[in-house]
Design a protein around this motif. Structure first.
Motif, short mmCIF file in Angstrom:
data_model
loop_
_atom_site.label_atom_id
_atom_site.label_comp_id
_atom_site.label_asym_id
_atom_site.label_seq_id
_atom_site.Cartn_x
_atom_site.Cartn_y
_atom_site.Cartn_z
N ASN A 133 80.95 34.31 11.89
CA ASN A 133 81.48 34.43 13.17
C ASN A 133 82.87 35.58 13.09
OD1 ASN A 133 83.91 32.31 13.20
ND2 ASN A 133 81.93 31.23 12.87
N HIS A 134 83.13 36.02 14.42
CA HIS A 134 84.49 36.87 14.24
C HIS A 134 85.86 36.12 13.69
CE1 HIS A 134 84.94 35.30 18.32
NE2 HIS A 134 86.11 35.81 18.39
N THR A 135 85.67 34.88 13.92
CA THR A 135 87.08 34.27 13.57
C THR A 135 87.01 33.84 12.27
OG1 THR A 135 86.22 31.98 14.44
CG2 THR A 135 87.41 33.50 16.00
N PHE A 136 85.85 33.98 11.67
CA PHE A 136 85.68 33.52 10.20
C PHE A 136 86.02 31.89 9.97
CE2 PHE A 136 86.10 37.92 9.78
CZ PHE A 136 85.13 38.23 9.12
N THR A 137 85.47 31.18 10.92
CA THR A 137 85.66 29.65 11.08
C THR A 137 84.31 28.84 10.83
OG1 THR A 137 87.42 30.05 12.57
CG2 THR A 137 86.85 27.85 12.56
N THR A 138 84.65 27.84 10.13
CA THR A 138 83.38 26.88 10.01
C THR A 138 83.96 25.65 10.59
OG1 THR A 138 81.79 25.87 8.27
CG2 THR A 138 83.97 26.21 7.56
N PHE A 139 83.08 24.46 10.84
CA PHE A 139 83.28 23.22 11.38
C PHE A 139 83.11 22.11 10.26
CE2 PHE A 139 78.92 24.66 11.80
CZ PHE A 139 78.26 23.86 11.08
N ASP A 140 82.97 22.73 9.27
CA ASP A 140 82.75 21.76 7.95
C ASP A 140 83.18 22.36 6.77
OD1 ASP A 140 82.04 19.74 6.25
OD2 ASP A 140 80.22 19.04 7.21
N PRO A 141 83.98 21.84 5.89
CA PRO A 141 84.32 22.37 4.51
C PRO A 141 82.95 22.40 3.51
CG PRO A 141 86.16 20.97 5.25
CD PRO A 141 85.04 20.89 6.28
N HIS A 142 82.13 21.46 3.74
CA HIS A 142 80.91 21.29 2.87
C HIS A 142 79.71 22.43 3.49
CE1 HIS A 142 82.29 18.05 0.94
NE2 HIS A 142 82.79 17.36 1.99
N THR A 143 80.11 23.23 4.71
CA THR A 143 79.21 24.28 5.31
C THR A 143 79.98 25.39 5.24
OG1 THR A 143 78.27 22.60 6.59
CG2 THR A 143 77.62 25.00 7.30
N TYR A 152 77.81 30.52 14.78
CA TYR A 152 76.99 31.46 14.42
C TYR A 152 76.88 32.57 15.63
CZ TYR A 152 74.92 28.12 11.14
OH TYR A 152 74.70 27.15 10.02
N SER A 153 77.86 32.86 16.19
CA SER A 153 78.17 33.84 17.25
C SER A 153 77.77 35.23 16.65
CB SER A 153 79.51 33.76 17.77
OG SER A 153 80.46 33.80 16.98
N ALA A 154 78.24 35.66 15.49
CA ALA A 154 77.83 37.04 14.77
C ALA A 154 76.44 37.36 15.04
CB ALA A 154 78.66 37.15 13.61
N TYR A 155 75.52 36.43 14.90
CA TYR A 155 74.22 36.50 14.82
C TYR A 155 73.58 37.00 16.14
CZ TYR A 155 74.10 33.89 10.34
OH TYR A 155 74.38 33.56 8.92
#
Length: 379
Positions: A84-94, A126-129
């Motif tokens: 995504n454009h903020t380069f953020t994930t919801f889980d360090p394991h992902t 997954y907004s970039a997709y």
């Protein structure tokens, strides 16, 4: 169809491969496990007819011959990571998707991107997709039912264990140690069997070992009074996903008590027992440990639900539906239909978004510092 399953020989990949392969082969397809570390991917494609590809993030995706695949109009099913454009994930394991892999996906002519995380997370992270008109479909965990034998009414087993668990504790320690200590205080350690990492021994002084090859899961689950299904604190608190254990336990004749409220979107209350908190979990653990016959209806109904709605056949039916593949998913005289989650995704609240954004920045910063320190030591 001639199907290529592209992945290395790492255990996790092969664990999933076995389920997909068993179901696809049962449907009459040929499945080639193509290990990109051991074989030339391009050479295989140039020398063989390939109808469809299963691939994953960071599992040799870039080794696929892009031009050849597009020329042959070969569909590629990709288990992808957040981007995504903020380069953020919801889980360090992902972790986030690699940029080069993301751009590779955008150039594929026929592709289907999927994630096992709840739609609300796929929509946001997954907004970039989506911006590139790439749909990210939700494909939850499931179970291999090719050897499923339903539990008959009143069937009894010699219960050798009171507690049986397959899985590592390392990433589930936070938020579960207190509960597990209480559970172990109610069981004889000689009636506990765990296949997992060394953390089980370090924290609870209970012997654990990694799963042996050709393990008989049906025998182990069906001879265990309770096979607890515990999730990480993050998975429960943020309702990120339901783990694969949820579906494996019932199909092998096991009885579980689940700690994740998200399970109610997949099973009814009379199919799987759900605990609302630690105290409720302990109370239900003691109740079913002392009243083993009351487990039987849950085992029967949960097994039937997985067989009908949460098998690899159901997931294949869903993928084929999205790809427009005209093939009835029929096995053992049963027609399998795709599973569609009934609940609609909601908008993720701003507090959670901010939490994940800050957390990702901290993790990325920590990893960068770790790499810097490592490089300094090497020089």
């Amino acid at each position: 169809m001639n199907i290529v399953y592209l992945c290395s020989s790492r255990y996790l990949s092969l664990h999933f491969l076995n389920g997909w392969r068993n179901a696809l082969v049962a449907l009459g397809h040929f499945v080639k496990h193509l290990d990109y570390n051991k074989e030339s991917v391009k050479e295989y494609f140039f020398s063989n007819n390939v109808d469809l590809v299963f691939a994953y993030s960071d599992e040799g995706l870039l080794s696929l011959p892009l031009s050849w695949i597009n020329k042959k109009d070969i569909p590629v099913i990709i288990g992808a990571l957040p981007y995504n454009h903020t380069f953020t994930t919801f889980d360090p394991h992902t972790p986030l998707m690699r940029q080069d892999e993301f751009y590779f996906i955008t150039k594929l002519k026929r592709k289907l991107v999927w994630s096992q995380h709840q739609p609300i997370y796929n929509h946001t992270y997954y907004s970039a997709y989506h911006r590139c008109d790439i749909e990210v479909v939700f494909l939850p965990h499931c179970a291999d039912t090719t050897n499923f034998v339903p539990l008959t009414q009143g069937q009894q087993f010699d219960l050798k264990y009171d507690f049986f668990f397959i899985g590592n504790l390392g990433h589930k320690k936070f938020g579960n140690v207190k509960l597990l200590k209480q559970i172990f205080s109610h069981v004889d350690k000689n009636r506990v069997l765990i296949y997992g990492d060394e953390e089980w021994t370090k924290i609870f002084n209970i012997k654990s070992k990694y799963s042996p090859p050709n393990i008989n899961l049906a025998q182990l689950y069906s001879s265990s009074t309770i096979s607890p299904n515990i999730h990480s604190l993050r998975q429960k608190r943020f309702r990120i996903l339901i783990n694969d254990r949820t579906f494996h336990i019932p199909i092998y004749g096991g009885f579980q008590i689940c700690d994740n409220p998200l399970i109610e979107e997949y099973f009814d209350q009379n199919e799987i027992v759900v605990a609302t908190d630690d105290n409720d979990y302990i109370e239900k653990f003691r109740h079913f440990k002392n009243n083993t016959n009351k487990r039987i209806p849950y085992i029967q109904k949960a097994g039937e639900k997985v067989y009908k709605e949460h098998s690899y056949f159901n997931r294949i039916a869903f993928l084929w539906e999205r790809l427009g593949i005209k093939e009835k998913i029929m096995y053992d005289n049963v027609l399998y239909k795709p599973f569609h989650l009934k609940t609609l995704p909601m908008v993720l609240d701003k507090k959670k978004k901010m939490f994940f954004f800050i957390e990702t920045r901290l993790y990325l910063g920590a990893r960068k510092c770790k790499r810097t320190i490592k490089n300094l030591k090497l020089h």
